[in-house]
Design an enzyme around this catalytic site. Sequence first.
Site, PDB file in Angstrom:
ATOM      1  N   SER A   1       0.856  -1.185   0.000  1.00  0.00           N
ATOM      2  CA  SER A   1       0.000   0.000   0.000  1.00  0.00           C
ATOM      3  C   SER A   1       0.889   1.231   0.000  1.00  0.00           C
ATOM      4  O   SER A   1       2.086   1.141   0.307  1.00  0.00           O
ATOM      5  CB  SER A   1      -0.872  -0.012   1.267  1.00  0.00           C
TER       6      SER A   1
ATOM      7  N   TYR B   1      -2.925  -0.945  10.208  1.00  0.00           N
ATOM      8  CA  TYR B   1      -2.807  -1.246   8.781  1.00  0.00           C
ATOM      9  C   TYR B   1      -1.421  -0.877   8.269  1.00  0.00           C
ATOM     10  O   TYR B   1      -0.791  -1.657   7.545  1.00  0.00           O
ATOM     11  CB  TYR B   1      -3.890  -0.493   8.019  1.00  0.00           C
TER      12      TYR B   1
ATOM     13  N   LYS C   1       1.441  -3.328   6.451  1.00  0.00           N
ATOM     14  CA  LYS C   1       1.913  -3.125   5.083  1.00  0.00           C
ATOM     15  C   LYS C   1       3.413  -2.811   5.042  1.00  0.00           C
ATOM     16  O   LYS C   1       4.102  -3.187   4.093  1.00  0.00           O
ATOM     17  CB  LYS C   1       1.093  -2.040   4.391  1.00  0.00           C
TER      18      LYS C   1
END
Length: 227
Positions: free
Chosen positions: A136, A149, A153
């Site tokens: 990401s 998150y 990532k």
Amino acid sequence: MAKVIVVTGVTQGLGRAMVDGLIEAGHTVIGCGRSRERIDELSKQYGSPHQFSVVNIADNNAVGSWAKSTLDQFGPPDLLINNAALINENAPLWEVPTEDFDAVIDVNIKGPTNTIRHFLPAMIERQTGVIVNFSSGWGRSASAEVAAYCATKWAVEGLTLSLAQELPRGMAAIPLNPGVINTSMLQSCFGSQAAHYPTAGEWAETAVPFLLSLSAKHNGQQLTVPV
């Protein structure tokens, strides 16, 4: 040449859009997701030789069973796309519920590791194949309220770059930033602003040919889907 392609997280968002694009391009897709209803819909829409299964990629035993069945029937995949991921609801890190944090870690880090653990040995034996782990923009930068998150990532980036150094010649492991796409995940973070970005279907028009172009020469490169 038609490829055998394994994709996780095919029931919505980017995964669902990739299924359509990859099959349209003439390839065999083996996909998994957690929604029985959506997996059944995919199975009805796309019959043999494609195959879709209900699998929780955070469950190593479940992934092992799915991989064994897939390898027995189709052989090693030419392309393994680890796409499935979760994101926490926007919140400061200390306010993210334990169960939400754990789920993001389990799916986003352990999930790709589980698929690699069970699919990669057969790929190595053949000494061909590409593994694409979806990262990401938040795997290369950070923002407030998405710490869990971001952590996963960034982990995907490091995990993949290390894996790339462990593979034999002729293979590749690539961390891929798909870009900013108007999916339910983005909507949970950006709200109405998500509408300013391309839909998953629009994204796939560029992303699918790009994914199919990846080869051993891209091993260890931190790539981004072209806009």
